[in-house]
Scaffold this motif. Structure first.
Motif, PDB file in Angstrom:
ATOM      1  N   ILE A  30       0.815  -1.210   0.000  1.00 46.19           N
ATOM      2  CA  ILE A  30       0.000   0.000   0.000  1.00 46.19           C
ATOM      3  C   ILE A  30       0.855   1.268   0.000  1.00 46.19           C
ATOM      4  CG2 ILE A  30      -1.959  -1.124   1.100  1.00 46.19           C
ATOM      5  CD1 ILE A  30      -1.095   0.200   3.726  1.00 46.19           C
ATOM      6  N   MET A  31       2.147   1.128   0.249  1.00 45.20           N
ATOM      7  CA  MET A  31       3.044   2.282   0.220  1.00 45.20           C
ATOM      8  C   MET A  31       3.879   2.315  -1.060  1.00 45.20           C
ATOM      9  SD  MET A  31       2.371   3.878   2.929  1.00 45.20           S
ATOM     10  CE  MET A  31       3.712   5.046   2.963  1.00 45.20           C
ATOM     11  N   SER A  32       3.591   1.408  -1.972  1.00 41.63           N
ATOM     12  CA  SER A  32       4.418   1.247  -3.165  1.00 41.63           C
ATOM     13  C   SER A  32       3.683   1.679  -4.428  1.00 41.63           C
ATOM     14  CB  SER A  32       4.822  -0.230  -3.323  1.00 41.63           C
ATOM     15  OG  SER A  32       5.560  -0.676  -2.205  1.00 41.63           O
ATOM     16  N   ALA A  33       4.333   2.559  -5.182  1.00 40.70           N
ATOM     17  CA  ALA A  33       3.868   2.809  -6.538  1.00 40.70           C
ATOM     18  C   ALA A  33       4.180   1.560  -7.369  1.00 40.70           C
ATOM     19  CB  ALA A  33       4.552   4.021  -7.132  1.00 40.70           C
ATOM     20  N   MET A  34       3.328   1.307  -8.344  1.00 35.02           N
ATOM     21  CA  MET A  34       3.475   0.106  -9.161  1.00 35.02           C
ATOM     22  C   MET A  34       3.622   0.479 -10.627  1.00 35.02           C
ATOM     23  SD  MET A  34       3.278  -2.294  -6.924  1.00 35.02           S
ATOM     24  CE  MET A  34       3.057  -3.734  -7.967  1.00 35.02           C
ATOM     25  N   GLY A  35       4.309  -0.381 -11.350  1.00 30.07           N
ATOM     26  CA  GLY A  35       4.497  -0.126 -12.772  1.00 30.07           C
ATOM     27  C   GLY A  35       4.360  -1.400 -13.582  1.00 30.07           C
ATOM     28  N   TRP A  36       4.051  -1.206 -14.842  1.00 30.24           N
ATOM     29  CA  TRP A  36       4.057  -2.287 -15.828  1.00 30.24           C
ATOM     30  C   TRP A  36       5.074  -1.932 -16.901  1.00 30.24           C
ATOM     31  CZ3 TRP A  36       1.600  -6.910 -15.505  1.00 30.24           C
ATOM     32  CH2 TRP A  36       0.539  -7.030 -14.611  1.00 30.24           C
ATOM     33  N   PHE A  37       5.878  -2.911 -17.235  1.00 34.01           N
ATOM     34  CA  PHE A  37       6.866  -2.781 -18.295  1.00 34.01           C
ATOM     35  C   PHE A  37       6.704  -3.965 -19.235  1.00 34.01           C
ATOM     36  CE2 PHE A  37       9.607   0.637 -16.674  1.00 34.01           C
ATOM     37  CZ  PHE A  37       9.125   0.737 -15.372  1.00 34.01           C
ATOM     38  N   ARG A  38       7.288  -3.862 -20.416  1.00 34.22           N
ATOM     39  CA  ARG A  38       7.228  -4.977 -21.349  1.00 34.22           C
ATOM     40  C   ARG A  38       8.528  -5.079 -22.123  1.00 34.22           C
ATOM     41  NH1 ARG A  38       2.707  -2.616 -25.638  1.00 34.22           N
ATOM     42  NH2 ARG A  38       4.052  -1.070 -26.664  1.00 34.22           N
ATOM     43  N   ARG A  99       7.945  -0.130  -6.469  1.00 32.38           N
ATOM     44  CA  ARG A  99       9.039   0.694  -5.970  1.00 32.38           C
ATOM     45  C   ARG A  99       8.731   1.153  -4.571  1.00 32.38           C
ATOM     46  NH1 ARG A  99       8.890   6.490  -7.349  1.00 32.38           N
ATOM     47  NH2 ARG A  99      11.138   6.264  -7.555  1.00 32.38           N
ATOM     48  N   ARG A 100       9.779   1.421  -3.807  1.00 32.34           N
ATOM     49  CA  ARG A 100       9.638   1.780  -2.390  1.00 32.34           C
ATOM     50  C   ARG A 100       9.351   3.268  -2.205  1.00 32.34           C
ATOM     51  NH1 ARG A 100      14.166  -2.251  -1.350  1.00 32.34           N
ATOM     52  NH2 ARG A 100      15.564  -0.543  -1.914  1.00 32.34           N
ATOM     53  N   PHE A 101       8.506   3.788  -3.062  1.00 36.13           N
ATOM     54  CA  PHE A 101       8.041   5.159  -2.952  1.00 36.13           C
ATOM     55  C   PHE A 101       6.578   5.188  -3.367  1.00 36.13           C
ATOM     56  CE2 PHE A 101      11.976   7.307  -2.096  1.00 36.13           C
ATOM     57  CZ  PHE A 101      12.942   6.482  -2.649  1.00 36.13           C
ATOM     58  N   ASN A 110      14.239   2.642 -11.258  1.00 38.28           N
ATOM     59  CA  ASN A 110      13.639   3.166 -10.029  1.00 38.28           C
ATOM     60  C   ASN A 110      12.723   2.160  -9.335  1.00 38.28           C
ATOM     61  OD1 ASN A 110      14.961   5.586 -10.314  1.00 38.28           O
ATOM     62  ND2 ASN A 110      13.252   6.604 -11.331  1.00 38.28           N
ATOM     63  N   TYR A 111      12.664   0.950  -9.875  1.00 31.88           N
ATOM     64  CA  TYR A 111      11.816  -0.081  -9.288  1.00 31.88           C
ATOM     65  C   TYR A 111      12.657  -1.116  -8.571  1.00 31.88           C
ATOM     66  CZ  TYR A 111       7.779   1.934 -11.515  1.00 31.88           C
ATOM     67  OH  TYR A 111       6.767   2.801 -11.869  1.00 31.88           O
ATOM     68  N   ASP A 112      12.137  -1.572  -7.450  1.00 30.48           N
ATOM     69  CA  ASP A 112      12.912  -2.423  -6.556  1.00 30.48           C
ATOM     70  C   ASP A 112      12.529  -3.896  -6.620  1.00 30.48           C
ATOM     71  OD1 ASP A 112      12.185   0.383  -4.772  1.00 30.48           O
ATOM     72  OD2 ASP A 112      14.298  -0.161  -5.078  1.00 30.48           O
ATOM     73  N   TYR A 113      11.308  -4.170  -7.002  1.00 29.79           N
ATOM     74  CA  TYR A 113      10.820  -5.548  -7.033  1.00 29.79           C
ATOM     75  C   TYR A 113      10.167  -5.815  -8.383  1.00 29.79           C
ATOM     76  CZ  TYR A 113      11.230  -4.644  -2.037  1.00 29.79           C
ATOM     77  OH  TYR A 113      11.687  -4.277  -0.806  1.00 29.79           O
ATOM     78  N   TRP A 114      10.372  -7.037  -8.862  1.00 28.16           N
ATOM     79  CA  TRP A 114       9.866  -7.420 -10.185  1.00 28.16           C
ATOM     80  C   TRP A 114       9.216  -8.792 -10.136  1.00 28.16           C
ATOM     81  CZ3 TRP A 114      10.218  -4.313 -14.550  1.00 28.16           C
ATOM     82  CH2 TRP A 114      10.979  -3.146 -14.394  1.00 28.16           C
ATOM     83  N   GLY A 115       8.190  -8.947 -10.958  1.00 31.94           N
ATOM     84  CA  GLY A 115       7.613 -10.263 -11.149  1.00 31.94           C
ATOM     85  C   GLY A 115       8.372 -11.038 -12.209  1.00 31.94           C
ATOM     86  N   GLN A 116       7.915 -12.235 -12.470  1.00 39.16           N
ATOM     87  CA  GLN A 116       8.621 -13.109 -13.410  1.00 39.16           C
ATOM     88  C   GLN A 116       8.189 -12.863 -14.855  1.00 39.16           C
ATOM     89  OE1 GLN A 116       5.927 -13.961 -11.818  1.00 39.16           O
ATOM     90  NE2 GLN A 116       4.659 -14.952 -13.378  1.00 39.16           N
TER      91      GLN A 116
END
Length: 124
Positions: A30-38, A99-101, A110-116
């Protein structure tokens, strides 16, 4: 710490729709902005969409604006990418990232965690 798992990819004809989901585990969601990349075959990974921690603001790549919509459900630790009017050039592996912001970024560094990742293939 967050773990991300994408789902919903598949094969669709051009003009069709797909809905990608990203399930997050961890209380920091809930404290993390989320992104989608391809990342298309033979190409670098690129930004698709991002959403703030509270879901109040979104940003899209020009190539998907008006066709894709990102949303989130903080009660269920979920982020969704609704993709409409898909084009052949949307074919790629799609990644969810956190990301932790609380505010968004379109830069993957700028992103800290990624899915597979989940494969999306759009046929002519």
């Amino acid at each position: 710490q967050l773990q991300l798992v994408e789902s919903g990819g598949g094969l669709v004809q051009a003009g069709g729709s797909l809905r990608l989901s990203c399930a997050a585990s961890g209380r920091d969601f809930i404290m993390s902005a989320m992104g989608w990349f391809r990342q298309a075959s033979g190409k670098e990974r690129e930004f698709v969409a991002t959403i703030t921690a509270n879901g109040g603001n979104t940003k899209y790549a020009g190539s998907v604006k008006g066709r894709f919509t990102v949303s989130r459900d903080n009660a269920n630790n979920m982020v969704v990418l609704q993709m409409n009017n898909l084009k052949v050039e949307d074919t790629a592996v799609y990644y969810c990232a956190a990301r932790r912001f609380t505010f968004t970024s379109s830069y993957e560094e700028n992103y800290d965690y990624w899915g597979q990742g989940t494969q999306v293939t759009v046929s002519p």
